[in-house]
Design a protein around this motif. Sequence first.
Motif, PDB file in Angstrom:
ATOM      1  N   THR A   1     127.726  10.582  18.726  1.00  0.00           N
ATOM      2  CA  THR A   1     127.547  10.741  20.172  1.00  0.00           C
ATOM      3  C   THR A   1     126.553  11.842  20.519  1.00  0.00           C
ATOM      4  O   THR A   1     125.993  11.837  21.605  1.00  0.00           O
ATOM      5  CB  THR A   1     128.878  11.038  20.889  1.00  0.00           C
ATOM      6  N   THR A   2     126.330  12.784  19.589  1.00  0.00           N
ATOM      7  CA  THR A   2     125.380  13.864  19.874  1.00  0.00           C
ATOM      8  C   THR A   2     124.016  13.619  19.274  1.00  0.00           C
ATOM      9  O   THR A   2     123.078  14.348  19.543  1.00  0.00           O
ATOM     10  CB  THR A   2     125.914  15.225  19.368  1.00  0.00           C
TER      11      THR A   2
ATOM     12  N   GLU B   1     129.934  24.215  10.039  1.00  0.00           N
ATOM     13  CA  GLU B   1     130.050  24.586  11.453  1.00  0.00           C
ATOM     14  C   GLU B   1     130.763  23.508  12.253  1.00  0.00           C
ATOM     15  O   GLU B   1     131.597  23.808  13.111  1.00  0.00           O
ATOM     16  CB  GLU B   1     128.652  24.831  12.079  1.00  0.00           C
ATOM     17  N   ALA B   2     130.431  22.237  11.984  1.00  0.00           N
ATOM     18  CA  ALA B   2     131.047  21.123  12.709  1.00  0.00           C
ATOM     19  C   ALA B   2     132.520  20.974  12.343  1.00  0.00           C
ATOM     20  O   ALA B   2     133.362  20.741  13.213  1.00  0.00           O
ATOM     21  CB  ALA B   2     130.295  19.824  12.420  1.00  0.00           C
ATOM     22  N   ILE B   3     132.830  21.113  11.059  1.00  0.00           N
ATOM     23  CA  ILE B   3     134.224  21.008  10.610  1.00  0.00           C
ATOM     24  C   ILE B   3     135.032  22.166  11.184  1.00  0.00           C
ATOM     25  O   ILE B   3     136.145  21.982  11.688  1.00  0.00           O
ATOM     26  CB  ILE B   3     134.323  21.010   9.063  1.00  0.00           C
TER      27      ILE B   3
ATOM     28  N   ILE C   1     139.778  13.830  10.288  1.00  0.00           N
ATOM     29  CA  ILE C   1     138.723  14.822  10.509  1.00  0.00           C
ATOM     30  C   ILE C   1     137.356  14.193  10.255  1.00  0.00           C
ATOM     31  O   ILE C   1     136.421  14.371  11.042  1.00  0.00           O
ATOM     32  CB  ILE C   1     138.944  16.068   9.628  1.00  0.00           C
ATOM     33  N   ALA C   2     137.231  13.449   9.163  1.00  0.00           N
ATOM     34  CA  ALA C   2     135.956  12.797   8.849  1.00  0.00           C
ATOM     35  C   ALA C   2     135.569  11.824   9.957  1.00  0.00           C
ATOM     36  O   ALA C   2     134.399  11.788  10.384  1.00  0.00           O
ATOM     37  CB  ALA C   2     136.045  12.079   7.504  1.00  0.00           C
ATOM     38  N   ARG C   3     136.522  11.049  10.449  1.00  0.00           N
ATOM     39  CA  ARG C   3     136.235  10.105  11.549  1.00  0.00           C
ATOM     40  C   ARG C   3     135.821  10.846  12.815  1.00  0.00           C
ATOM     41  O   ARG C   3     134.888  10.447  13.500  1.00  0.00           O
ATOM     42  CB  ARG C   3     137.463   9.248  11.842  1.00  0.00           C
ATOM     43  N   HIS C   4     136.536  11.909  13.135  1.00  0.00           N
ATOM     44  CA  HIS C   4     136.224  12.693  14.336  1.00  0.00           C
ATOM     45  C   HIS C   4     134.816  13.266  14.237  1.00  0.00           C
ATOM     46  O   HIS C   4     134.034  13.202  15.195  1.00  0.00           O
ATOM     47  CB  HIS C   4     137.248  13.807  14.523  1.00  0.00           C
ATOM     48  N   CYS C   5     134.465  13.833  13.086  1.00  0.00           N
ATOM     49  CA  CYS C   5     133.137  14.415  12.906  1.00  0.00           C
ATOM     50  C   CYS C   5     132.054  13.341  12.949  1.00  0.00           C
ATOM     51  O   CYS C   5     130.983  13.558  13.532  1.00  0.00           O
ATOM     52  CB  CYS C   5     133.065  15.201  11.603  1.00  0.00           C
TER      53      CYS C   5
END
Length: 158
Positions: free
Chosen positions: A151-152, A16-18, A141-145
């Motif tokens: 942060t969440t 879902e996050a990806i 993508i891995a860094r962004h996730c």
Amino acid sequence: MIQVACQTTISHSPPEAIFATLSDSENLAQLLPRMRQIEILDQRETDARLAAYMAITESVGTMRCEGDLRWSALHEIIFTVQTPVTMETRWCLTPVDSGTDLQVMTALDLEPVLGPMAQFVPDDMVRSLVAEEMEQTLVNIARHCAATTATTASPETR
């Protein structure tokens, strides 16, 4: 047709996050090395028409690729372009123990854009360049996730 595939497992990030990361057109310019801008021309429930502006080289500049985006929520995203270059990029997301197995596959044909000169471009050179950019995209993508998860996360889980 030149084909390239790369794969990684992104821990602590469910499909879902990806999927959310790849579905947000605002993210793509940061995640994809050559992507400069995305315009959504028409969007429906499981597909959209897009214009993607991709940097080619300094001398060539940016190329506008118009294509179709299709998705199966949380499982697969496919972007198909017919002009100016024939290309398909497919993102497959598979849940694994603590995250997501993410595979990206690209198939492209340089002949529509280069004409007969395409035969003089070494396939191995193109594969290497595309694979390098795919690997960088997977890292991005891995860094962004990871950053999004950090942060969440609640103070108790940090």
